[in-house]
Design a protein around this motif. Structure first.
Motif, PDB file in Angstrom:
ATOM      1  N   ASN A  11       0.772  -1.176  -0.030  1.00 48.47           N
ATOM      2  CA  ASN A  11      -0.082  -0.138   0.043  1.00 48.47           C
ATOM      3  C   ASN A  11       0.729   1.190  -0.089  1.00 48.47           C
ATOM      4  N   GLU A  12       0.265   2.427   0.255  1.00 45.12           N
ATOM      5  CA  GLU A  12       0.982   3.704   0.043  1.00 45.12           C
ATOM      6  C   GLU A  12       2.159   3.698   1.026  1.00 45.12           C
ATOM      7  N   ASP A  13       1.693   3.124   2.403  1.00 47.07           N
ATOM      8  CA  ASP A  13       2.748   3.170   3.519  1.00 47.07           C
ATOM      9  C   ASP A  13       3.889   2.244   3.013  1.00 47.07           C
ATOM     10  N   ASP A  14       3.846   1.178   2.190  1.00 49.48           N
ATOM     11  CA  ASP A  14       4.978   0.569   1.769  1.00 49.48           C
ATOM     12  C   ASP A  14       5.760   1.164   1.032  1.00 49.48           C
ATOM     13  N   ILE A  15       4.877   1.949  -0.334  1.00 44.28           N
ATOM     14  CA  ILE A  15       5.677   2.672  -0.990  1.00 44.28           C
ATOM     15  C   ILE A  15       6.540   3.687  -0.618  1.00 44.28           C
ATOM     16  N   LYS A  16       5.934   4.455   0.384  1.00 45.87           N
ATOM     17  CA  LYS A  16       6.779   5.540   1.186  1.00 45.87           C
ATOM     18  C   LYS A  16       7.993   4.903   1.976  1.00 45.87           C
ATOM     19  N   ARG A  17       7.828   3.558   2.457  1.00 45.18           N
ATOM     20  CA  ARG A  17       8.888   2.994   3.150  1.00 45.18           C
ATOM     21  C   ARG A  17       9.969   2.852   2.269  1.00 45.18           C
ATOM     22  N   LEU A  18       9.683   2.211   0.923  1.00 44.35           N
ATOM     23  CA  LEU A  18      10.599   1.856  -0.096  1.00 44.35           C
ATOM     24  C   LEU A  18      11.210   3.203  -0.751  1.00 44.35           C
ATOM     25  N   GLN A  19      10.669   4.192  -0.765  1.00 44.54           N
ATOM     26  CA  GLN A  19      11.169   5.486  -1.054  1.00 44.54           C
ATOM     27  C   GLN A  19      12.296   5.883  -0.051  1.00 44.54           C
ATOM     28  N   GLY A  20      12.077   5.757   1.256  1.00 47.92           N
ATOM     29  CA  GLY A  20      13.262   6.309   2.082  1.00 47.92           C
ATOM     30  C   GLY A  20      14.239   5.154   2.245  1.00 47.92           C
ATOM     31  N   ASP A  21      14.264   4.103   1.525  1.00 50.44           N
ATOM     32  CA  ASP A  21      15.235   2.857   1.728  1.00 50.44           C
ATOM     33  C   ASP A  21      16.249   3.175   0.880  1.00 50.44           C
ATOM     34  N   ALA A  22      17.583   3.752   1.239  1.00 50.20           N
ATOM     35  CA  ALA A  22      18.607   4.129   0.536  1.00 50.20           C
ATOM     36  C   ALA A  22      19.403   2.773  -0.215  1.00 50.20           C
ATOM     37  N   SER A  23      19.148   1.682   0.371  1.00 46.24           N
ATOM     38  CA  SER A  23      19.813   0.369  -0.146  1.00 46.24           C
ATOM     39  C   SER A  23      19.306   0.199  -1.598  1.00 46.24           C
ATOM     40  N   ILE A  24      18.091   0.603  -1.992  1.00 48.29           N
ATOM     41  CA  ILE A  24      17.618   0.240  -3.515  1.00 48.29           C
ATOM     42  C   ILE A  24      17.820   1.397  -4.188  1.00 48.29           C
ATOM     43  N   VAL A  25      17.178   1.411  -5.448  1.00 52.25           N
ATOM     44  CA  VAL A  25      16.830   2.618  -6.237  1.00 52.25           C
ATOM     45  C   VAL A  25      15.331   3.133  -5.832  1.00 52.25           C
ATOM     46  N   ARG A  26      15.492   4.364  -5.512  1.00 52.38           N
ATOM     47  CA  ARG A  26      14.278   4.961  -4.755  1.00 52.38           C
ATOM     48  C   ARG A  26      13.541   5.734  -5.732  1.00 52.38           C
ATOM     49  N   ASN A  27      13.251   5.386  -6.985  1.00 48.30           N
ATOM     50  CA  ASN A  27      12.450   6.077  -8.069  1.00 48.30           C
ATOM     51  C   ASN A  27      10.947   5.591  -7.788  1.00 48.30           C
ATOM     52  N   ARG A  28       9.916   6.532  -7.233  1.00 50.90           N
ATOM     53  CA  ARG A  28       8.541   6.226  -6.929  1.00 50.90           C
ATOM     54  C   ARG A  28       8.009   5.705  -8.279  1.00 50.90           C
ATOM     55  N   GLN A  29       8.049   6.118  -9.335  1.00 52.82           N
ATOM     56  CA  GLN A  29       7.494   5.558 -10.458  1.00 52.82           C
ATOM     57  C   GLN A  29       7.790   3.854 -10.715  1.00 52.82           C
ATOM     58  N   LYS A  30       9.018   3.747 -10.497  1.00 49.63           N
ATOM     59  CA  LYS A  30       9.647   2.084 -10.742  1.00 49.63           C
ATOM     60  C   LYS A  30       8.963   1.344  -9.466  1.00 49.63           C
ATOM     61  N   ILE A  31       8.998   1.904  -8.232  1.00 52.12           N
ATOM     62  CA  ILE A  31       8.408   1.210  -7.085  1.00 52.12           C
ATOM     63  C   ILE A  31       6.929   1.051  -7.243  1.00 52.12           C
ATOM     64  N   GLU A  32       6.159   1.996  -7.567  1.00 53.04           N
ATOM     65  CA  GLU A  32       4.680   1.751  -8.003  1.00 53.04           C
ATOM     66  C   GLU A  32       4.423   0.974  -9.064  1.00 53.04           C
ATOM     67  N   ALA A  33       5.287   0.841 -10.204  1.00 58.78           N
ATOM     68  CA  ALA A  33       5.252  -0.108 -11.250  1.00 58.78           C
ATOM     69  C   ALA A  33       5.329  -1.464 -10.794  1.00 58.78           C
ATOM     70  N   THR A  34       6.299  -1.566  -9.860  1.00 57.56           N
ATOM     71  CA  THR A  34       6.762  -3.021  -9.290  1.00 57.56           C
ATOM     72  C   THR A  34       5.337  -3.566  -8.423  1.00 57.56           C
ATOM     73  N   VAL A  35       4.829  -2.757  -7.789  1.00 57.07           N
ATOM     74  CA  VAL A  35       3.478  -3.116  -6.955  1.00 57.07           C
ATOM     75  C   VAL A  35       2.421  -3.533  -8.202  1.00 57.07           C
ATOM     76  N   SER A  36       2.070  -2.558  -8.802  1.00 55.02           N
ATOM     77  CA  SER A  36       1.177  -2.960 -10.187  1.00 55.02           C
ATOM     78  C   SER A  36       1.514  -4.158 -10.808  1.00 55.02           C
TER      79      SER A  36
END
Length: 195
Positions: free
Chosen positions: A76-101
């Motif tokens: 959900n949105e909380d998970d997406i925000k968590r991932l955006q704050g994770d410096a160990s991965i690529v923090r591109n919101r569009q790619k994170i949202e695409a991965t969930v979708s």
């Protein structure tokens, strides 16, 4: 090369890249979980080097719950925000949202075809395309099959799956063997090819 064996030019000298080239790249995948991991990593690679993605591979696994499409599709949105704050991965919101979708779309294909594997291999008739490139410069960025795959995935709602990304995925997942003929892995991977 460190051990004297001839490899594809892209493998370079970095240990992680060499290990990936020598053990995984081009080996036919049949496990849906591995298919999903490769799709995720290839979509995050867009615009970046593969070496960067490989260095972050374990972090991606941890951040995305071992890249389990069932779990990722419920983010959900909380998970997406968590991932955006994770410096160990690529923090591109569009790619994170695409991965969930994409995880949800991946599951829809599994439900329709029984496995994602059955669907994705249909673009080559269930067989590995065994190319015979002599030089790295001969390897195309995309093919007719990757264009068809991209079109089909996008029609089903997938994102970050253009023809070039699909071709990189096909190479990694062994749907094509694009090791150059001088590479020590060329014949080894051909022996593993789906026929």
């Amino acid at each position: 090369m460190p051990d004297g064996r001839s490899r594809c030019g892209w493998a370079g000298r970095e240990a992680g890249m060499i290990a990936y080239h020598d053990t995984e790249w081009g080996v036919p995948v049949s496990d849906d979980r591995i298919h999903f991991e490769f799709l995720v990593l290839d979509s995050f690679q867009a615009g970046l080097s593969w070496a960067v993605i490989l260095r972050k591979r374990e972090a991606f696994r941890q951040a995305f719950c071992e890249l389990d499409p069932v779990v990722v599709s419920s983010f959900n949105e909380d998970d997406i925000k968590r991932l955006q704050g994770d410096a160990s991965i690529v923090r591109n919101r569009q790619k994170i949202e695409a991965t969930v979708s994409n995880a949800a779309r991946f599951r829809e294909i599994q439900e329709e075809f029984g496995t994602f594997d059955a669907f994705i291999w249909s673009f080559t008739g269930g067989r590995t395309v065994r190319n015979r490139w002599r030089r790295l410069g001969e390897v195309p960025a995309y093919t007719r099959e990757s264009e068809l795959m991209s079109k089909a995935l996008r029609a089903r709602g997938f994102r970050f799956v253009g023809p070039t990304i699909c071709y990189a995925y096909m190479q990694g997942a062994g749907i094509v063997n694009d090791h150059t003929t001088s590479c020590f892995r060329y014949e080894e991977v051909n022996r593993l090819a789906r026929r």
